[in-house]
Motif scaffolding. Structure first.
Motif, PDB file in Angstrom:
ATOM      1  N   GLY A 265      25.687  33.259  21.036  1.00  0.00           N
ATOM      2  CA  GLY A 265      24.525  33.843  21.706  1.00  0.00           C
ATOM      3  C   GLY A 265      24.235  33.176  23.031  1.00  0.00           C
ATOM      4  O   GLY A 265      23.089  33.169  23.484  1.00  0.00           O
ATOM      5  N   CYS A 266      25.252  32.637  23.683  1.00  0.00           N
ATOM      6  CA  CYS A 266      25.033  31.816  24.873  1.00  0.00           C
ATOM      7  C   CYS A 266      25.804  32.288  26.099  1.00  0.00           C
ATOM      8  O   CYS A 266      25.921  31.534  27.071  1.00  0.00           O
ATOM      9  CB  CYS A 266      25.424  30.359  24.589  1.00  0.00           C
ATOM     10  N   HIS A 267      26.357  33.486  26.063  1.00  0.00           N
ATOM     11  CA  HIS A 267      27.217  33.928  27.171  1.00  0.00           C
ATOM     12  C   HIS A 267      26.952  35.358  27.616  1.00  0.00           C
ATOM     13  O   HIS A 267      26.602  36.214  26.800  1.00  0.00           O
ATOM     14  CB  HIS A 267      28.688  33.807  26.749  1.00  0.00           C
ATOM     15  N   PRO A 340      21.797  31.057  31.430  1.00  0.00           N
ATOM     16  CA  PRO A 340      20.856  30.004  31.817  1.00  0.00           C
ATOM     17  C   PRO A 340      20.211  29.415  30.563  1.00  0.00           C
ATOM     18  O   PRO A 340      20.104  30.094  29.537  1.00  0.00           O
ATOM     19  CB  PRO A 340      19.828  30.739  32.672  1.00  0.00           C
ATOM     20  N   GLU A 341      19.769  28.154  30.659  1.00  0.00           N
ATOM     21  CA  GLU A 341      19.192  27.457  29.489  1.00  0.00           C
ATOM     22  C   GLU A 341      18.123  28.293  28.780  1.00  0.00           C
ATOM     23  O   GLU A 341      18.067  28.344  27.558  1.00  0.00           O
ATOM     24  CB  GLU A 341      18.531  26.141  29.919  1.00  0.00           C
ATOM     25  N   SER A 342      17.277  28.957  29.576  1.00  0.00           N
ATOM     26  CA  SER A 342      16.145  29.691  29.003  1.00  0.00           C
ATOM     27  C   SER A 342      16.608  30.819  28.073  1.00  0.00           C
ATOM     28  O   SER A 342      15.854  31.282  27.234  1.00  0.00           O
ATOM     29  CB  SER A 342      15.302  30.294  30.119  1.00  0.00           C
ATOM     30  N   MET A 343      17.846  31.264  28.229  1.00  0.00           N
ATOM     31  CA  MET A 343      18.321  32.373  27.413  1.00  0.00           C
ATOM     32  C   MET A 343      19.286  31.943  26.319  1.00  0.00           C
ATOM     33  O   MET A 343      19.736  32.762  25.524  1.00  0.00           O
ATOM     34  CB  MET A 343      19.038  33.405  28.302  1.00  0.00           C
ATOM     35  N   MET A 344      19.607  30.663  26.276  1.00  0.00           N
ATOM     36  CA  MET A 344      20.578  30.207  25.289  1.00  0.00           C
ATOM     37  C   MET A 344      19.960  30.179  23.903  1.00  0.00           C
ATOM     38  O   MET A 344      18.817  29.773  23.733  1.00  0.00           O
ATOM     39  CB  MET A 344      21.064  28.808  25.640  1.00  0.00           C
ATOM     40  N   VAL A 349      21.587  22.659  22.771  1.00  0.00           N
ATOM     41  CA  VAL A 349      21.900  22.408  24.176  1.00  0.00           C
ATOM     42  C   VAL A 349      20.842  21.515  24.836  1.00  0.00           C
ATOM     43  O   VAL A 349      21.186  20.518  25.455  1.00  0.00           O
ATOM     44  CB  VAL A 349      22.096  23.714  24.975  1.00  0.00           C
ATOM     45  N   PRO A 350      19.548  21.824  24.680  1.00  0.00           N
ATOM     46  CA  PRO A 350      18.540  20.908  25.217  1.00  0.00           C
ATOM     47  C   PRO A 350      18.704  19.494  24.674  1.00  0.00           C
ATOM     48  O   PRO A 350      18.429  18.522  25.383  1.00  0.00           O
ATOM     49  CB  PRO A 350      17.211  21.519  24.741  1.00  0.00           C
TER      50      PRO A 350
END
Ligand code: 13P
Ligand code: 13P
Ligand code: MG
Ligand code: MG
Ligand code: MG
Length: 380
Positions: A265-267, A340-344, A349-350
């Motif tokens: 869910g990160c791409h 972007p981080e906000s959508m990962m 990841v954080p």
């Protein structure tokens, strides 16, 4: 009398990993739903897109109905038991609560429902996706209901010349706004072009506010507070006679667009239109799939489906999607393949970034001379 179409969906386990909801799970769901025909439901159709189970139901009980939602919840709970028994991957992934409380919303499953008076002929298309999120419908809904280059019916059919209204949700602030096209086309695009924040929930016909489309838009990743999977969406869209033709709806997917989801869910990756047989995303857990199931309603009975994207004419869209997949994959863990981080989806990841925080230092004012690296590996 009005008829209601409800599509409720969830991922309750994959074979193997996140690729497929196997027949054992569909059987478990079908067993429960079949027993509710006549009493609660008029008709149903159970299928899967990748690891997501989609339950299409018709009834006369209206949207948000306790009995219908409980039925879907019970069916998905029984399928979860089977998934646990088979030790499938992510058994019960989308069932976030242990008990049902009147409505599946907020409990994990995705849900798209609409109620209307059945027309003399009522063609409708149920779209089911995997490995993406509800904002994946922003661009195709725009094309279907507002682009005359996609939908010539907007120009030819007098009942569509007044355009369509979009209910847009602000996912972050939990607000919504109604926008009309063609008058507010540019402002609408200003919102829905931002896939991070805005998702189209419903579309209504301009001149009589008749419901045209609805998408599921529960944001699973936010509901659970930590990663539990993207809310691979579904949508119901009505067609013909005052709505876009079936082929105008499908045309919105003939030229694949990029959507968020895919691996972990990160791409970003292409949305590939496929027939039911090909809805088992495995390459890098994807790329994202969309199926289009065409039904004719007959007094609530679901005649069909016609597996619309199985058409050979979508082969080129699939080829193109695969070329786009190669192109995006070549970026590896770099943006813009990486979200972007906000959508990962992954909260880990954080954590990785947090661990690096103490290593950062202020950049010196005069930062032209070469720094020495000490034996300890710090900058001096
Ligand atoms: P048929 O002539 O095959 O019925 O098609 C009519 C039509 O409007 C196609 O978009
Ligand atoms: P699903 O949302 O389909 O379960 O996929 C999650 C995932 O991590 C894929 O790599
Ligand atoms: Mg899964
Ligand atoms: Mg899925
Ligand atoms: Mg997902």
């Amino acid at each position: 009398e009005k008829v209601t179409v409800s599509v409720i969906k969830a991922d309750v386990g994959g074979l193997c990993g996140h690729t497929l909801a196997p027949i054992e799970l569909l059987d478990a769901v079908e067993y429960v739903v079949e027993n509710a025909v006549d009493e609660t439901l008029i008709d149903y159709y159970v299928t899967n897109c990748g690891d997501d189970i989609d339950i299409v139901m018709t009834h006369n009980k209206g949207v948000d109905n306790d009995e219908v939602h409980k039925l879907a919840w019970d069916a998905l709970t029984d399928a979860t038991e089977v998934a646990k028994e088979l030790k499938l991957y992510g058994a019960g992934q989308d069932l976030l609560s242990d008990s049902f409380s009147g409505n599946v919303k907020g409990l994990g499953p995705g849900c798209a429902e609409m109620e209307f008076v059945e027309r003399r002929s009522e063609p409708l298309v149920v779209f089911c996706c995997d490995k993406t999120d509800p904002a994946a419908f922003n661009l195709p809904f725009y094309k279907m209901f507002s682009s005359p280059f996609n939908t010539p019916g907007l120009v030819f059919d007098p009942s569509m010349t007044e355009g369509f209204k979009y209910e847009v949700m602000d996912i972050i602030d939990h607000k919504r706004v109604l926008m009309s096209t063609p008058v507010e086309t540019y402002s609408l695009l200003a919102l829905i072009g931002n896939l991070e924040r805005y998702a189209i929930k419903r579309v209504y016909r301009g001149y009589d506010n008749e419901i045209a489309a609805v998408a599921s838009s529960e944001k699973l990743n936010m509901m659970a507070g930590e990663y539990v999977g993207k809310d691979d969406p579904v949508a119901i869209v009505r067609a013909q006679s005052g709505f876009p033709a079936v082929g105008e709806l499908l045309e919105a997917f003939a030229n694949p667009h990029l959507v968020s989801g895919w691996m972990r869910g990160c791409h970003w990756g292409p949305m590939m239109p496929v027939g039911e047989e090909d809805a088992m995303p495995s390459r890098f857990d994807g790329p994202a799939r969309i199926m289009a199931l065409g039904f004719q309603l007959s007094k609530g009975r679901l005649v069909g489906p016609n597996d619309l994207f199985a058409d050979k004419a979508f082969d080129k869209a699939r080829d193109k999607a695969l070329d786009m997949a190669d192109m995006m994959r070549s970026m590896g863990p770099f943006q813009p393949h990486r979200l972007p981080e906000s959508m990962m989806e992954y909260t880990s990841v954080p954590k990785v970034l947090k661990a690096l925080e103490s290593r950062f230092e202020e950049i010196p004012e005069n930062n032209c001379k070469l720094d020495k690296v000490t034996d300890r590996g710090d900058l001096e």
